[in-house]
Write an enzyme that holds these catalytic residues in place. Sequence first.
Site, PDB file in Angstrom:
ATOM      1  CE  LYS A   1      -3.639   2.244   2.750  1.00 26.62           C
ATOM      2  NZ  LYS A   1      -4.460   2.167   3.983  1.00 26.62           N
TER       3      LYS A   1
ATOM      4  CB  SER B   1      -7.277   4.425   2.990  1.00 25.46           C
ATOM      5  OG  SER B   1      -6.506   3.860   4.053  1.00 25.46           O
TER       6      SER B   1
ATOM      7  CB  SER C   1      -7.763   1.730   6.160  1.00 24.66           C
ATOM      8  OG  SER C   1      -8.176   3.061   6.297  1.00 24.66           O
TER       9      SER C   1
END
Length: 536
Positions: free
Chosen positions: A130, A205, A229
Amino acid sequence: MVDNNKQPSSQWSRTRRSYLKSVTGGSVTMLGFGSASAHASEEQIDSAEKDSEIIFTPTTVLAERIRTGELSPVRVVDAFLARIEERNDELNAFITLFPEQARADAREAERAIERGDDLGPLHGIPFAIKDRQKLEGVRFTDGFLAFKDQIAEETDSEVQAFLDAGAIPVGKTNTPEGGYMGKTDNLLIGPTPTPFDLDLNAGGSSGGSAAAVADGMLPFATGTDGAGSIRIPASFTGTYGLFPRIEDPGEFGTGNTYFQPSISTRTVADTALTLSVMYGDDEEATDYQAALTDDVEGVSIGYDPGLSTYPVDQRVRDVVDDSVDTITAEGATVEVTEVDLGQSYEEFIEAVWIVWTTSYAELAKTFAEEDGVDALGADRELFPETLVDIIETGCEYLDENGDIRDEPLAKTIEARSQAYAGLQVALREYDLIATPTLSVPPFPNDILGPTEVEGVDIHPIVGWLITTVCNMTGHPAASIPAGLTDKGTPVGLQLIGPSYDDRTIVAASAAYERVNPWHDDYPWQQRGNSLHVCDR
């Protein structure tokens, strides 16, 4: 281990079965075969089918096959890179890719096998990171247009653990700026959709990671969870995501939510393996792999949709209602209960919003002081208007020293303390609490978020995130694929465990996977269990 080719069992939810019956067959084009001829050769079809087996195989199985020499790291990495090349234009899951370096790493991994070197538990397995996490020498944007050319000067410890275990990074995945919302979209490269419907968002996210894993572009990818997230995109993409236990919760007076690195995977066993690698030799860490075979006979689960606080879309409620009882086939018990968080929905959301906005006001201050980037001034156009509004709101809660003022801080402490106490009371009666992961199913890429659920007005950024409760209290939780809505979009079932105990969550997750397997839900499975090279 659940067989990826297993046909729907009688224990699948009604929603899932009825949807899959309506899906027609199809095919997917595999890359790497050229387009000059009108028909693919038998050799090309055989190669494509072998690669399809690779890209939809769990991490645990790939790792074993590489160790035994059945699979080559080069072949494995090439197969996933081909899938990325084929699918990323549609899914927009990656901010940065480095395929040539990945291929070089795969060749070195193959040489290590030939030399007879000691191999790490993830030797030769490709993965993605990520872009809120750092890999030294590689672009690190954190989703910000303002930092599109920033290069990481160090590697985060959780990423280093995977490198040390022999895993091969192939790229950095998409994320909203600084993880500021539960939808993956940014000014840098735009939105990442769920593979189930390209008009709907993957959630955030960690949406780039979850979408890539759900679509077979990678067997696993890293993520983070500071308000849900890892669990939000798990719910929107049909993947599995765990918010691990907090070793030292500390006090609620910091004004920040509890934050943990974690992993996006398609199976509970893959999460157990990768988290075991991530925590390494930490003697205090949960034995996630042992938890997979823990007996859940007698485990009690209290089911409260929305924790008696959040409104829940009926489409979500129908799927979760249909799946939550399936674990009783393994001897667990499930009963409807009411969790008392000690406050109204509006009061809790107000506290969440204070924590949310002040954290980004503090981040903007750091950008200005350390990077010379002024989100509220000269560099304002490099930031989404919504994020600028969040920063400005957060600044109203801060004093001249940049600390949260006493009154708003007291509101957050009271809300968090009440929520913590409510969950603790419920978890003295039950081993686990079950809820939907989110109030809503996936929503369109072109909206900020839902503004109404079942007649209740909600905040489009934080109002539908049931996940946030655990980040406010420090309780571990996981999102398990529960099934599909009538429109074929995924819904997550969230399990919440006692403080310090995520082992029972993993054991129950594995049990749900055994009795209510979700692997045939993925779009590439719905098209048929075999992939074929299309005639050109």
